[in-house]
Write an enzyme that holds these catalytic residues in place. Structure first.
Site, mmCIF file in Angstrom:
data_model
loop_
_atom_site.group_PDB
_atom_site.id
_atom_site.type_symbol
_atom_site.label_atom_id
_atom_site.label_comp_id
_atom_site.label_asym_id
_atom_site.label_seq_id
_atom_site.Cartn_x
_atom_site.Cartn_y
_atom_site.Cartn_z
ATOM 1 N N LYS A 115 7.038 0.889 8.715
ATOM 2 C CA LYS A 115 5.960 0.970 7.741
ATOM 3 C C LYS A 115 4.678 1.431 8.457
ATOM 4 C CE LYS A 115 5.170 -2.139 4.785
ATOM 5 N NZ LYS A 115 4.824 -0.984 3.927
ATOM 6 N N GLY A 152 2.916 4.366 7.369
ATOM 7 C CA GLY A 152 2.583 5.777 7.144
ATOM 8 C C GLY A 152 1.185 5.924 6.566
ATOM 9 N N GLY A 153 0.787 4.936 5.773
ATOM 10 C CA GLY A 153 -0.555 4.963 5.184
ATOM 11 C C GLY A 153 -1.588 4.252 6.048
ATOM 12 N N LYS A 206 14.518 7.041 1.874
ATOM 13 C CA LYS A 206 14.019 6.173 2.957
ATOM 14 C C LYS A 206 15.143 5.462 3.719
ATOM 15 C CE LYS A 206 9.752 6.976 1.522
ATOM 16 N NZ LYS A 206 8.819 6.016 1.060
ATOM 17 N N SER A 221 2.074 5.166 -2.153
ATOM 18 C CA SER A 221 2.312 5.756 -3.477
ATOM 19 C C SER A 221 3.287 4.910 -4.298
ATOM 20 C CB SER A 221 2.816 7.191 -3.328
ATOM 21 O OG SER A 221 4.005 7.223 -2.571
ATOM 22 N N ASP A 262 6.208 -4.147 -1.562
ATOM 23 C CA ASP A 262 5.644 -3.012 -0.834
ATOM 24 C C ASP A 262 6.711 -1.957 -0.576
ATOM 25 O OD1 ASP A 262 3.858 -1.433 0.545
ATOM 26 O OD2 ASP A 262 3.586 -2.799 2.233
ATOM 27 N N GLY A 263 6.269 -0.761 -0.314
ATOM 28 C CA GLY A 263 7.164 0.334 0.038
ATOM 29 C C GLY A 263 7.479 0.330 1.525
ATOM 30 N N GLU A 304 -0.431 -5.342 5.962
ATOM 31 C CA GLU A 304 0.875 -5.447 5.297
ATOM 32 C C GLU A 304 1.741 -6.492 5.989
ATOM 33 O OE1 GLU A 304 1.278 -0.854 3.649
ATOM 34 O OE2 GLU A 304 2.158 -1.354 5.568
ATOM 35 N N THR A 340 0.844 -1.207 0.000
ATOM 36 C CA THR A 340 0.000 0.000 0.000
ATOM 37 C C THR A 340 0.873 1.248 0.000
ATOM 38 O OG1 THR A 340 -1.720 -1.175 1.203
ATOM 39 C CG2 THR A 340 -1.757 1.219 1.364
HETATM 40 C C1 5RP Z 1 1.538 2.166 4.097
HETATM 41 C C2 5RP Z 1 3.006 1.914 4.080
HETATM 42 C C3 5RP Z 1 3.765 2.446 2.913
HETATM 43 O O1 5RP Z 1 4.481 1.409 2.330
HETATM 44 C C4 5RP Z 1 4.718 3.501 3.388
HETATM 45 O O2 5RP Z 1 3.998 4.482 4.107
HETATM 46 C C5 5RP Z 1 5.472 4.147 2.230
HETATM 47 O O3 5RP Z 1 4.573 4.855 1.440
HETATM 48 P P1 5RP Z 1 5.005 5.607 0.127
HETATM 49 O O4 5RP Z 1 5.381 4.567 -0.884
HETATM 50 O O5 5RP Z 1 3.778 6.393 -0.251
HETATM 51 O O6 5RP Z 1 6.161 6.516 0.461
HETATM 52 O O7 5RP Z 1 3.569 1.310 4.934
HETATM 53 O O8 5RP Z 1 0.943 1.726 5.287
#
Ligand code: 5RP
Length: 223
Positions: A98, A100-101, A125, A34, A85-86, A107, A32
């Site tokens: 992780k 932030g979203g 990061k 961007s 995933d990011g 996840e 999840t």
């Molecule tokens: C969401 C997450 C995202 O992977 C993390 O916040 C990074 O987000 P982005 O790719 O928008 O920088 O853990 O819960």
């Protein structure tokens, strides 16, 4: 290169990493955020080569479905070769922050099931010590104040993410000023507080591969 261009580059690199290993029955775990969104858009270009995906959030499920990619319940899936995933931060051990979203719990569950966790990030990061980014903690609503008081005993500063409700109907505390010398131990300690669903330290199950977007291109980091 802008940050978005680096995210696009790592998304393309992630598809390159997995595409030769996907089979018609393969299910891909999808994160999840961007960066994950860039990945979903790239994954859609090879959707005819695999069966479908497991999503780590409702937002990701919606985006996958918009692309015509089948979304499976994790309980109906026997094997997940990849989770992509990011992250908000990663260190040299590939331990992550992780959430932030706010999708950290799903996840972490999908990451736990996957054989290989490929983390896709841009170079902003990378950190020596985790913790500049506040650690998100998903809590059951009735436990929020209790958990916050317990976190204050660790000299940390929990901030309630006001108005945000997770996909699981819970709340988030964003915890600043945590001392994260031993991420595995701290992950476990926070998870042991009653009322905590999970926290955003991904140390027990860290990433296996990090694809890091830089000004010079994508670096493939392995342990
Ligand atoms: C969401 C997450 C995202 O992977 C993390 O916040 C990074 O987000 P982005 O790719 O928008 O920088 O853990 O819960």
């Amino acid at each position: 290169m802008t940050q978005d261009e680096m995210k696009q580059a790592v998304a393309e690199a992630a598809v390159e990493q997995i595409k030769s290993k996907l089979e018609s029955e393969s299910i891909v775990g999808v994160g999840t955020g961007s960066t994950a969104n860039f990945f979903i858009d790239e994954l859609a270009k090879i959707k005819h080569t695999f069966d479908g995906a497991v999503a780590s959030s409702e937002a990701t499920a919606d985006r996958l479905k918009q692309h015509g990619i089948a979304v499976y319940d994790l309980n109906s899936v026997n094997q997940l070769d990849f989770y992509i995933d990011g992250a908000d931060e990663f260190n040299e051990k590939f331990e992550l922050i992780k959430g932030g979203g706010g999708a950290l719990t799903r996840e972490k569950i999908v990451a736990a099931v996957a054989k290989t966790f490929i983390c896709i990030v841009d170079e902003t990061k990378k950190v020596d010590l985790l913790g500049e980014f506040p650690v998100p903690i998903e809590v059951l609503p009735m436990a929020r104040s209790y958990v916050a008081r317990e976190l204050c005993k660790l000299d940390a500063e929990p901030i309630y993410r006001d108005g945000f409700v997770t996909d699981n109907g819970n709340q988030i505390l964003d915890v600043h000023d945590l001392e994260i010398e031993d991420a595995v131990a701290l992950e476990s300690k926070i998870n042991n507080l009653v009322g905590v669903v999970t926290n955003g330290l991904f140390a027990e199950r860290s990433a296996d591969i990090v694809l890091m977007g830089t000004q010079q291109g994508v670096e493939v980091l392995t342990r």
